[in-house]
Design a protein around this motif. Structure first.
Motif, short mmCIF file in Angstrom:
data_model
loop_
_atom_site.label_atom_id
_atom_site.label_comp_id
_atom_site.label_asym_id
_atom_site.label_seq_id
_atom_site.Cartn_x
_atom_site.Cartn_y
_atom_site.Cartn_z
N ILE A 124 0.98 -1.32 0.03
CA ILE A 124 -0.06 -0.10 0.12
C ILE A 124 0.82 1.35 0.02
N VAL A 125 0.41 2.18 -1.08
CA VAL A 125 1.04 3.43 -0.98
C VAL A 125 0.46 4.49 -0.47
N PHE A 126 0.83 5.26 0.69
CA PHE A 126 0.04 6.32 1.28
C PHE A 126 0.08 7.63 0.33
N TYR A 161 -1.79 15.36 3.78
CA TYR A 161 -1.87 14.49 5.08
C TYR A 161 -2.45 15.28 6.12
N ILE A 186 -9.49 5.59 1.93
CA ILE A 186 -9.81 4.98 3.23
C ILE A 186 -10.78 5.53 4.06
N VAL A 210 -14.30 5.10 3.01
CA VAL A 210 -14.91 3.72 3.27
C VAL A 210 -15.23 3.77 4.75
N SER A 211 -14.32 4.26 5.80
CA SER A 211 -14.50 4.09 7.19
C SER A 211 -16.11 4.81 7.33
N PHE A 257 -10.73 14.31 8.47
CA PHE A 257 -11.33 12.96 8.96
C PHE A 257 -11.68 12.97 10.34
N PHE A 259 -6.32 15.79 5.45
CA PHE A 259 -6.86 14.54 5.61
C PHE A 259 -7.17 14.39 7.05
N TRP A 260 -5.98 14.47 7.78
CA TRP A 260 -6.56 14.03 9.31
C TRP A 260 -7.01 15.03 9.90
N MET A 308 -5.45 7.93 1.31
CA MET A 308 -5.76 8.33 2.76
C MET A 308 -7.38 8.71 2.71
#
Lengths: 351, 630
Positions: free
Chosen positions: B387-389, B466, B397, B400-401, B473, B469-470, B394
């Motif tokens: 898996i490439v981040f 990133y 993923i 989906v969560s 999310f 994203f954080w 991100m």
């Protein structure tokens, strides 16, 4: 309080600005040294992000349980109606089932990225499909859902079945922005109504011209009083826009629609007094001042949020006594009716 | 997989191949404003959509300030909101409802329908199926400009003295039909209806184009079972849109009649403002049926493109084939079909016949099955991947969560008996924001990060991605998860404050926490805006295939011109998910690489494709003899 909001926003903006300045330099630097060799696929970011996903899952799960427990005291108390507890049971069974699914899927989803993070010397497993696996996870949710839906169907059918005979009929009418209630009086029958008869006095539009007899003994009240242990049929309508009758403690909800009467029947099982005692036993705040409420859940204009009516549940005997003592609306408004040219001769008999 | 690969279709010559792009004499106006190039139109949709996302997001922050801090003095907002803040520094109650209404309308239609489908369907359909452009560039251009006009109409309504529409995004009559019922039902509502009518035209023009292009303009060898899942998702989304949007149009039209021409489609027996209206015989429920006949498919119009984007990104960055490609297509089709027969689950408590409630309860729970299959397939795709981040990964993923987190509570709400208690409470707000609001937004962001290099020829900054994203999310979970509990405590939605509902105001702290989380998540979007616009001009130049992806768009030059490929359109020989195939030298084999050139990694049943390539394209793969003959 506002000060803190501004403070927090200020801090965010400040941190953001710092980040911007830092990145501007970094990006300028990068665009100078760029090339076609964008091949980096491993590095610290994979481990950091991958690990963070796992930490997020663990911390999140702990937070969910901690928070759910912390606000437990504010959940609605055990239902105060006969059908309410079966709805509650259904809710909790469904919650447990879906929470397990939620936790399992997220556990895998959020841990796989770290476990299988990119490594140059490894190749992913070429795994395009597996029919057995796919059938299993199509059939298993289907079975679980079928069980849940059948349980739900059972409850739904009994809740929405026609009201048992002998139910106490109460009319609940919504308008911008309050609720009005009418009881059927001695004859147990609600009189006819017509929206053209509505005016400032006759706010619910009782039609005395067409139906004097059944309307004559009907009375209105400023709060919704209910008898414990008797089936109650709420006949719901609206005068202007959509409203929705919501009795949270009884698990009752039904829209009030202009031009289309709706209804909902249920049986209150706890008097206001019993509820207060129960709440104080559970250690809930302000238990002594507790009152049931009727509120609105369909947006109806600017004071939608304030459209509330007090509800009290009385012991059957106490309720019957109160019911018998009420003066019919027509008696109270004799003069109004006379002015409207209605023969009020029969009223004395009803009294 | 063997079954998924059908014979290389060639025979049919492609008229569109021959139409070489002629010398365009492009001016600034034809290139950037009234452009017929699907890539430019996609960028127009994207940037307009992002601007609307900021407006819609800002509205939510404004009403979150009211909800989180009901006692606060909001005089400081006066420069922005003027008279909507009263003398005591309180937000106007009608304006609160207008904010809620506009937030919903903007996010659902302008951001997650036009901004999402408009951007990615436009950008990716021609590039991934191998076409020079959309079937009709002109209609495509019209589609954008109708959207633009509809946006202008809605934007103007914000500045009316009586405010924009205020009856909730579902605009249920009679509230929305009676001017005297609320200020938000006056001019703002008229503009809302006009704007939506124009929007529907835009959406239909777009959808018809997407459908036509996918059916007619696929390159040689691009069979339906070789199409990337993005295209499948966009294609089916467009079909849903064509079938459902006209119904909203009819509802809007009838509402216009009721509002302005005295008809009684939705109105009956109303006494308001001291007088009985003449309307009789109409049905308020009829509007709800019409509205949700679009409204429910609409949530799949929103989520399917995001799921398509996610499928592509998860497969690419897991360096693995998407698990269960056929099952994924099947579930898209299943969801699309079922989406048309579940609408009345929004109406269990409207007074509709309870038997209908039973029917819709059964149908609704069926739709959970294909949705669950999709989630399981994503997880299995990650399993034993490499898996490439990337930031896009991100966000995928994250999608989906959230999709799972919001999806499971759909099972509560679909069950009519449980819905008695939860309908129109915060539980519903939590459910749909997680399952189709935030998760579709994350999908949109994933798409932007993933295809930005192809759109603008430059890379976005990863580290900022990133952080974006954080904050997003975690912010989304912090905002919406606690709302479940407020719903369980019976808190109704669209309430200006809860002091009346609950004298204790037990969730005051939680409300404040939600508001602060929302502000942080919104602030993170500014970081994205900076990264986005900065990278357009100053980002690191993108290589031609930065993610080592298989799909056709990465075979175009760094700045594809109108027409996409300088020479012949590449032919397609395989499905798009040959990642990490055993014995292949690289961990990806693009769709335009023939089996004849990958003999070492061909699976036993793929030998037949080598033969077929020889047969269909002898000039390229045949024996020397065959080449001579051709």
């Amino acid at each position: 309080m506002m000060f803190y909001v501004i403070l927090i926003l200020g801090v965010i903006v400040f941190v953001g600005l710092l980040g911007f300045i830092y990145r501007v330099f970094a990006l300028v630097n990068l665009s100078k040294t760029s090339g076609e060799n964008y091949e980096r696929r491993t590095g610290k970011s994979a481990a950091v992000n991958g690990l963070s996903l796992i930490i997020f899952f663990v911390v999140g799960m702990v937070a969910i349980f901690w928070y759910s427990d912390a606000v437990k005291i504010h959940y609605l108390p055990e239902a105060s109606s006969a059908h309410g507890s079966s709805i509650d049971n259904l809710f909790w069974i469904t919650t447990i089932v879906v929470f397990i699914a939620f936790a399992l899927v997220n556990a895998l989803l959020l841990s796989f990225p770290f476990i299988y993070r990119f490594k140059d010397n490894r190749k992913a497993y070429f795994y395009a499909d597996n029919h057995k696996l796919e059938i299993v996870w199509t059939v298993v949710p289907a079975i679980v859902l079928t069980v849940l839906v059948l349980m739900g169907w059972n409850v739904w059918s009994s809740v929405t079945a026609p009201a048992p005979t002998g139910s106490l009929e109460i009319e609940v009418i919504g308008k911008q922005f309050n609720w009005m209630v009418r009881y059927a009086g001695k004859d147990g029958k609600l009189g006819r109504h017509d929206f053209r008869q509505i005016d400032d006095d006759n706010a619910i539009g009782m039609d005395f011209k067409k139906d004097f007899k059944t309307n004559a003994d009907d009375f209105t009240a400023s709060e919704l009083k209910l008898p414990k242990g008797q089936n109650v049929l709420l006949k719901i309508r609206s005068r202007d826009v959509l409203h929705s009758v919501f009795l949270p403690h009884f698990r009752v909800k039904m829209d009030a629609v202009p031009g289309m009467p709706t209804s909902f029947w249920f049986m209150p099982t706890k008097t206001t007094e019993e509820m207060r005692a129960q709440l104080s036993k559970e250690g809930r705040p302000n238990a002594a001042e507790f009152d049931y409420i009727l509120t609105c859940t369909e947006v109806c204009g600017n004071s939608h949020f304030a459209m509330k009516m007090k509800v009290s549940v009385l012991e059957k005997a106490e309720f019957d006594k109160w019911y018998a003592e009420q003066e019919p609306w027509a008696v109270k408004n004799k003069e109004y009716l006379q002015k409207k040219g209605i023969n009020v001769g029969g009223l004395a008999l009803n009294k | 997989m063997g079954a998924t690969q059908t014979a290389v279709q060639h025979g049919a010559a492609h008229a569109h191949d021959e139409h070489e792009h002629h010398e365009h004499h492009e001016t600034f106006i034809t290139k950037y404003i009234f452009s017929e190039d699907h890539k430019t139109i996609a960028k127009q949709f994207l940037i307009t959509g992002l601007i609307w996302a900021f407006i819609g997001g800002l509205f939510s922050i404004l009403f979150r300030i009211q909800l989180g801090f009901p006692d606060a003095d909001l005089t400081w907002l006066k420069p922005l909101l003027g008279e909507w803040i009263d003398k005591d520094g309180k937000m106007d109650k009608d304006f609160y409802l207008a904010l809620v209404t506009m937030h919903g309308t903007i996010m659902v239609f302008f951001v997650l329908t036009a901004g999402l489908s408009g951007t990615f369907s436009n950008f990716l359909i021609p590039l991934q199926v191998g076409a020079r452009d959309m079937a009709s560039g002109f209609l495509n251009m019209l589609s954008y400009w109708f959207f633009f006009v509809s946006g202008i109409l809605m934007f103007v309504s914000i500045f009316l003295e009586t405010g924009p529409a205020g009856g909730g995004w579902v605009v249920y009559p009679p509230l929305s039909a009676l001017q005297e019922a609320a200020p938000g039902s006056k001019g703002g509502m008229t503009l809302w209806l006009l704007s939506m009518a124009v929007f529907i035209v835009s959406s239909l023009l777009g959808s018809i184009n997407y459908i036509t292009t996918v059916i007619n303009l696929r390159t040689a060898g691009m069979t339906f079972t070789r199409m990337p899942l993005t295209i499948w998702a966009f294609f089916i989304t467009a079909v849903i849109g064509v079938l459902s949007f006209p119904v909203l149009f009819s509802a809007a039209l009838l509402l216009v009649f009721d509002r302005s021409f005295g008809t009684s489609f939705f109105l009956s027996e109303i006494y308001i403002n001291g007088q009985a209206l003449h309307h009789v015989g109409g049905s308020a429920l009829l509007f709800q049926h019409l509205f949700w006949f679009l409204g429910h498919p609409e949530v799949y119009i929103i989520i399917l493109p995001s799921l398509g984007i996610t499928s592509e990104i998860i497969a690419t960055n897991s360096r693995k084939p998407i698990f269960g490609y056929r099952a994924m297509i099947g579930s898209i089709l299943g969801i699309a079909f079922l989406s048309f027969i579940v609408w009345a689950h929004h109406m269990y408590m409207t007074g509709m016949n309870p038997f209908l409630g039973t029917v819709f309860m059964f149908l609704t729970l069926i739709i959970a099955v294909p949705s669950a299959v999709k989630a399981f397939n994503y997880v299995t795709t990650l399993w034993r991947g490499n898996i490439v981040f990337t930031p896009a990964m991100m966000f995928s993923i994250g999608l989906v969560s959230l999709f799972v987190g919001g999806g499971v509570t759909g099972i509560h709400l679909a069950s009519a008996a449980i819905d008695i208690q939860l309908h129109d409470t915060y539980f519903v707000v939590a459910h749909f924001h997680l399952v189709m609001g935030a998760s579709a937004f994350l999908g949109m962001m994933a798409g932007v990060y993933h295809w930005f290099p192809k759109m603008f020829g430059r890379m976005m900054d990863e580290r900022m991605g990133y952080i974006h994203f954080w904050l997003t999310f975690v912010g989304v979970y912090c905002v919406f998860f606690p709302m479940h509990h407020m719903g369980m405590a019976g808190y109704p939605r669209r309430y200006y404050s809860f002091t009346q509902f609950d004298s204790l105001d037990a969730f005051a702290d939680v409300s404040a926490f939600i508001s602060i989380s929302a502000m942080i998540a919104f602030g993170a979007q500014l970081l994205f805006a900076f990264n986005f616009f900065y990278s357009i001009f100053k980002g690191r130049p993108a290589p031609s295939n930065p993610w080592r992806s298989n799909t056709l768009e990465w075979t175009t030059p760094r700045f594809p011109q109108h027409g996409n490929w300088p020479g012949e359109i590449p032919h397609v020989y395989r499905w798009p998910y040959d990642y990490s195939k055993p014995n292949a030298p690289e961990d990806f084999i693009p769709q335009n690489v023939p089996y004849s050139e990958t003999l070492e990694s061909n699976l036993p049943y793929e030998a037949i494709f080598v033969e077929q390539e020889k047969e269909y394209e002898p000039e390229r793969f045949g024996t020397p003899e065959a080449k001579k003959n051709s």
